[in-house]
Scaffold this active site. Structure first.
Site, PDB file in Angstrom:
ATOM      1  N   HIS A  25       0.809  -1.103   0.013  1.00 48.26           N
ATOM      2  CA  HIS A  25      -0.144  -0.034   0.118  1.00 48.26           C
ATOM      3  C   HIS A  25       0.945   1.299  -0.003  1.00 48.26           C
ATOM      4  O   HIS A  25       0.611   2.127  -0.836  1.00 48.26           O
ATOM      5  CB  HIS A  25      -0.986   0.168   1.273  1.00 48.26           C
ATOM      6  CG  HIS A  25      -1.981  -1.015   1.342  1.00 48.26           C
ATOM      7  ND1 HIS A  25      -2.172  -1.838   2.370  1.00 48.26           N
ATOM      8  CD2 HIS A  25      -2.852  -1.310   0.540  1.00 48.26           C
ATOM      9  CE1 HIS A  25      -3.254  -2.642   2.418  1.00 48.26           C
ATOM     10  NE2 HIS A  25      -3.617  -2.412   1.093  1.00 48.26           N
ATOM     11  N   LYS A  49     -18.509  -5.009   8.454  1.00 53.22           N
ATOM     12  CA  LYS A  49     -17.405  -5.855   8.509  1.00 53.22           C
ATOM     13  C   LYS A  49     -16.499  -5.989   9.790  1.00 53.22           C
ATOM     14  O   LYS A  49     -16.708  -4.944  10.561  1.00 53.22           O
ATOM     15  CB  LYS A  49     -16.560  -5.437   7.278  1.00 53.22           C
ATOM     16  CG  LYS A  49     -16.036  -6.281   6.368  1.00 53.22           C
ATOM     17  CD  LYS A  49     -15.228  -5.568   5.253  1.00 53.22           C
ATOM     18  CE  LYS A  49     -13.825  -6.279   5.069  1.00 53.22           C
ATOM     19  NZ  LYS A  49     -13.105  -5.937   3.974  1.00 53.22           N
ATOM     20  N   ARG A  98      -2.216  -6.259  -8.044  1.00 50.47           N
ATOM     21  CA  ARG A  98      -0.874  -6.972  -7.753  1.00 50.47           C
ATOM     22  C   ARG A  98      -0.720  -8.091  -8.707  1.00 50.47           C
ATOM     23  O   ARG A  98       0.357  -8.346  -9.233  1.00 50.47           O
ATOM     24  CB  ARG A  98      -0.933  -7.580  -6.219  1.00 50.47           C
ATOM     25  CG  ARG A  98      -1.030  -6.789  -5.301  1.00 50.47           C
ATOM     26  CD  ARG A  98      -1.283  -7.340  -4.022  1.00 50.47           C
ATOM     27  NE  ARG A  98      -2.863  -7.719  -4.079  1.00 50.47           N
ATOM     28  CZ  ARG A  98      -3.549  -8.041  -2.995  1.00 50.47           C
ATOM     29  NH1 ARG A  98      -2.891  -8.301  -2.011  1.00 50.47           N
ATOM     30  NH2 ARG A  98      -4.736  -8.345  -3.347  1.00 50.47           N
ATOM     31  N   SER A 136      -3.027  -7.806   3.070  1.00 50.64           N
ATOM     32  CA  SER A 136      -3.223  -7.488   4.597  1.00 50.64           C
ATOM     33  C   SER A 136      -3.531  -8.817   5.307  1.00 50.64           C
ATOM     34  O   SER A 136      -2.866  -9.106   6.348  1.00 50.64           O
ATOM     35  CB  SER A 136      -4.263  -6.490   4.717  1.00 50.64           C
ATOM     36  OG  SER A 136      -4.010  -5.346   4.233  1.00 50.64           O
TER      37      SER A 136
END
Ligand code: PNS
Length: 172
Positions: A25, A49, A98, A136
């Site tokens: 990030h 969440k 990515r 993450s």
């Protein structure tokens, strides 16, 4: 002829969960900050969440880790990203890509956002190869099992992860 994006688009929004912030990030933030006048990194707080880190903890991680970048601002949002982007009167969203596996989800999101506001573009920055494996979730898994994530996250985040998992272990 090359187009200098700096002259045409001044401000971009880089949204994400950042639970937690990784070096991948950070690489995207640094590269965006180099190309645009102002980068707003905005942390999603989705009430439905469950995050490992609270909104404030995620904001703090970002603030500590981007303090060397004077044109980067940290903010947060909930609800639809496009509503937030409209509210900020911004016309460009930045996302990191990515690998091919990211592409389908990112493309659908970009198309949906464009349907909601055709004026807003999504710009993808390809992750640096050394971070293409990094996420993450991976960081949380490795750190949760006591693995070394020092090369994957900023120092402040590494400390926060250690603290979080130690506290959890001790039942605090
Ligand atoms: O870091 P993440 O979790 O990959 O970021 C995903 C994020 C925050 C960019 C995405 O989930 C999002 O924009 N959520 C807000 C809700 C929304 O607008 N959903 C529709 C997107 S088309």
């Amino acid at each position: 002829m090359f187009i200098d994006l700096k002259e045409t688009i001044l401000e971009v929004i880089y949204p994400g969960s950042f639970d937690p912030l990784t070096n991948g990030h950070l690489d995207i933030i640094e590269r965006a900050a180099d190309k645009f006048e102002r980068v707003i990194v905005s942390v999603l707080n989705n009430q439905k969440k469950t995050y490992l880190f609270s909104l404030q903890e995620r904001i703090d991680m970002l603030k500590k880790s981007v303090s060397h970048l004077k044109n980067v601002e940290i903010d947060n949002f909930d609800g639809l990203l496009i509503d937030y982007v409209n509210e900020k009167k911004c016309c460009m969203i930045i996302r990191g890509l990515r690998a091919v596996s990211d592409f389908e989800y990112e493309m659908l999101m970009a198309i949906a956002n464009k349907k909601l506001n055709p004026c807003v573009e999504t710009l993808f920055l390809v992750s640096a190869s050394e971070y293409s494996f990094l996420s993450s979730s991976l960081v949380k898994e490795i750190s949760g099992f006591g693995g070394d994530v020092s090369s994957m996250v900023p120092k402040y985040v590494e400390k926060a992860l250690n603290k979080k998992f130690r506290e959890e272990k001790n039942g605090k």
